[in-house]
Design a protein around this motif. Structure first.
Motif, short mmCIF file in Angstrom:
data_model
loop_
_atom_site.label_atom_id
_atom_site.label_comp_id
_atom_site.label_asym_id
_atom_site.label_seq_id
_atom_site.Cartn_x
_atom_site.Cartn_y
_atom_site.Cartn_z
N PHE A 90 0.83 -1.19 0.00
CA PHE A 90 0.00 0.00 0.00
C PHE A 90 0.87 1.25 0.00
O PHE A 90 2.03 1.24 0.42
CB PHE A 90 -0.94 0.01 1.22
N HIS A 91 0.29 2.34 -0.49
CA HIS A 91 0.93 3.65 -0.43
C HIS A 91 0.68 4.25 0.95
O HIS A 91 -0.40 4.10 1.53
CB HIS A 91 0.36 4.58 -1.49
N TRP A 92 1.68 4.96 1.43
CA TRP A 92 1.56 5.75 2.65
C TRP A 92 2.11 7.13 2.33
O TRP A 92 3.31 7.31 2.09
CB TRP A 92 2.34 5.10 3.79
N ILE A 93 1.20 8.11 2.27
CA ILE A 93 1.56 9.49 1.97
C ILE A 93 1.46 10.29 3.27
O ILE A 93 0.46 10.22 3.97
CB ILE A 93 0.63 10.08 0.89
N ARG A 94 2.50 11.06 3.58
CA ARG A 94 2.60 11.78 4.84
C ARG A 94 2.83 13.26 4.58
O ARG A 94 3.57 13.62 3.66
CB ARG A 94 3.74 11.22 5.70
N LYS A 95 2.22 14.09 5.39
CA LYS A 95 2.39 15.54 5.28
C LYS A 95 2.26 16.15 6.67
O LYS A 95 1.44 15.69 7.47
CB LYS A 95 1.32 16.13 4.35
N ALA A 96 3.05 17.18 6.95
CA ALA A 96 2.89 17.93 8.19
C ALA A 96 1.63 18.77 8.08
O ALA A 96 1.53 19.65 7.22
CB ALA A 96 4.11 18.81 8.44
N TYR A 97 0.65 18.48 8.92
CA TYR A 97 -0.64 19.17 8.81
C TYR A 97 -0.49 20.64 9.17
O TYR A 97 0.14 21.00 10.17
CB TYR A 97 -1.66 18.51 9.74
N GLU A 98 -1.09 21.50 8.34
CA GLU A 98 -1.06 22.94 8.56
C GLU A 98 -2.38 23.38 9.20
O GLU A 98 -3.37 23.59 8.51
CB GLU A 98 -0.83 23.67 7.24
N LYS A 99 -2.36 23.48 10.51
CA LYS A 99 -3.58 23.84 11.24
C LYS A 99 -3.88 25.33 11.07
O LYS A 99 -2.97 26.16 10.99
CB LYS A 99 -3.42 23.50 12.73
N VAL A 100 -5.17 25.65 10.99
CA VAL A 100 -5.64 27.02 10.83
C VAL A 100 -6.61 27.32 11.97
O VAL A 100 -7.54 26.53 12.22
CB VAL A 100 -6.33 27.22 9.47
N ASP A 116 -0.90 19.37 -2.72
CA ASP A 116 -1.12 20.22 -1.55
C ASP A 116 -2.09 21.33 -1.93
O ASP A 116 -2.00 21.91 -3.02
CB ASP A 116 0.20 20.77 -1.03
N VAL A 117 -3.04 21.63 -1.04
CA VAL A 117 -4.14 22.55 -1.38
C VAL A 117 -4.55 23.38 -0.16
O VAL A 117 -4.16 23.10 0.97
CB VAL A 117 -5.38 21.77 -1.89
N ASN A 118 -5.35 24.41 -0.41
CA ASN A 118 -6.18 25.09 0.60
C ASN A 118 -5.43 25.82 1.70
O ASN A 118 -5.96 26.00 2.79
CB ASN A 118 -7.13 24.08 1.27
N ARG A 119 -4.20 26.24 1.43
CA ARG A 119 -3.46 26.99 2.44
C ARG A 119 -2.75 28.18 1.80
O ARG A 119 -2.38 28.16 0.63
CB ARG A 119 -2.45 26.09 3.16
N HIS A 120 -2.55 29.25 2.62
CA HIS A 120 -1.74 30.37 2.18
C HIS A 120 -0.32 29.93 1.87
O HIS A 120 0.19 28.96 2.44
CB HIS A 120 -1.69 31.44 3.28
N MET A 121 0.33 30.65 0.99
CA MET A 121 1.75 30.42 0.71
C MET A 121 2.56 30.95 1.88
O MET A 121 2.33 32.08 2.37
CB MET A 121 2.17 31.10 -0.57
N LYS A 122 3.51 30.16 2.35
CA LYS A 122 4.35 30.60 3.45
C LYS A 122 5.26 31.74 2.98
O LYS A 122 5.83 31.68 1.90
CB LYS A 122 5.20 29.45 3.98
N LEU A 123 5.40 32.76 3.81
CA LEU A 123 6.23 33.92 3.50
C LEU A 123 7.46 33.92 4.40
O LEU A 123 7.37 33.65 5.60
CB LEU A 123 5.45 35.22 3.70
N SER A 124 8.60 34.23 3.81
CA SER A 124 9.83 34.28 4.61
C SER A 124 9.79 35.51 5.51
O SER A 124 9.14 36.51 5.21
CB SER A 124 11.04 34.32 3.69
N ARG A 125 10.50 35.43 6.61
CA ARG A 125 10.55 36.54 7.57
C ARG A 125 11.98 37.08 7.68
O ARG A 125 12.93 36.30 7.62
CB ARG A 125 10.08 36.05 8.95
#
Length: 274
Positions: free
Chosen positions: A138-148, A265-274
């Protein structure tokens, strides 16, 4: 829905008489990992997984694709893990190609057979075992969840593609369709894993160019895929790995359906550098 087939790697080793020339390629915009290179020599193991090996298809890589990892897991009968995910921030998707995998979560057992899909929220303390007599692949796809703030974390899902009607693309007479396990308008989800089906002769008729990173594993059939400025032939068991903005298009080659498992990857703002 008609019965579907899925091609999973079996490993093995190449013969000394085999030619070195192959279809594997890695560029600044995309990579193609053909089925023929998924041999025993490139498998790995994971902590706290018993009687299990895996092929790593994608991992976050600076300057390339950075949002996800993707494995093909092979769990022998009796194998599995009581501690499969060690990162409490990681969400996961499982998609079964061969055999059966039993996932235990919140006191309930869910048996995933071929075509089975599971969405596993971060910090969900799931477990997996192979209680069958054949290897589970089986495939196992992992992502760090971006909580809002203001959006709940999605609940776990256990589904099978055979129970979901593919949604046809407009103006294609159903020759290009997508099987969606998650409602695209559900903003709790920050990644989608879908199945795209193109019937023989169907095309993606323009060079898609967008911010979403992709992992595309060919489940069935063959096609000619446009990746950046190159046309490549792909078949069941091949994997394509695309960084953001890599132009992409496709001709389905037949004689049967061309189908692939797609991460984005979908439904999140683009991360901006600081």
């Amino acid at each position: 829905m008609t019965d579907r087939t899925y091609v999973a790697p079996k490993g093995g080793a190449p013969l000394q008489t085999q030619l070195l020339t192959g279809r594997a390629v890695f560029t600044e915009a995309y990579a193609v990992i053909p089925r023929g290179v998924m041999m025993d020599i490139v498998t790995s193991c994971l902590p706290f997984w018993n009687d299990t090996r895996l092929w790593v298809l994608a991992r976050p890589l600076s300057g390339f694709a950075e949002t996800f990892s993707q494995y093909i897991m092979e769990v022998a009968p009796g194998g599995g893990s009581e501690r499969p995910e060690l990162d409490p921030a990681a969400e996961g998707v499982l998609f079964v190609m061969e055999g059966e995998a039993t996932v235990e979560l919140d006191g309930q057992s869910h048996v995933l057979s071929p075509g089975g899909y599971a969405y596993l929220p971060p910090a969900s303390a799931w477990r997996l075992s192979n209680k069958g007599s054949d290897p589970a692949r089986f495939h196992w796809i992992r992502k760090a969840y971006e909580k809002v703030d203001g959006l709940d974390v999605p609940e776990a899902l256990f589904l099978n593609e055979k129970d979901i009607a593919p949604a046809p693309m407009a103006h294609t007479e159903g020759k290009w369709a997508t099987t969606r396990f998650v409602d695209p308008s559900d903003l709790r989800h920050d990644m989608h894993v879908t199945i795209v089906t193109l019937e023989p002769g169907a095309v993606i008729p323009f060079a898609e160019t967008h911010v979403m990173e992709h992992g595309l594993y060919v489940l069935e059939g063959k096609a000619v895929y446009r990746l950046n400025q190159d046309w490549v032939e792909v078949e069941a068991g091949d994997f394509m790995w695309l960084r953001a903005f890599c132009p992409q298009a496709c001709y389905a080659g037949g004689p049967g359906s061309f189908r692939y498992l797609l991460y984005k990857d979908v439904n999140r703002h683009m991360k901006l550098s600081r």
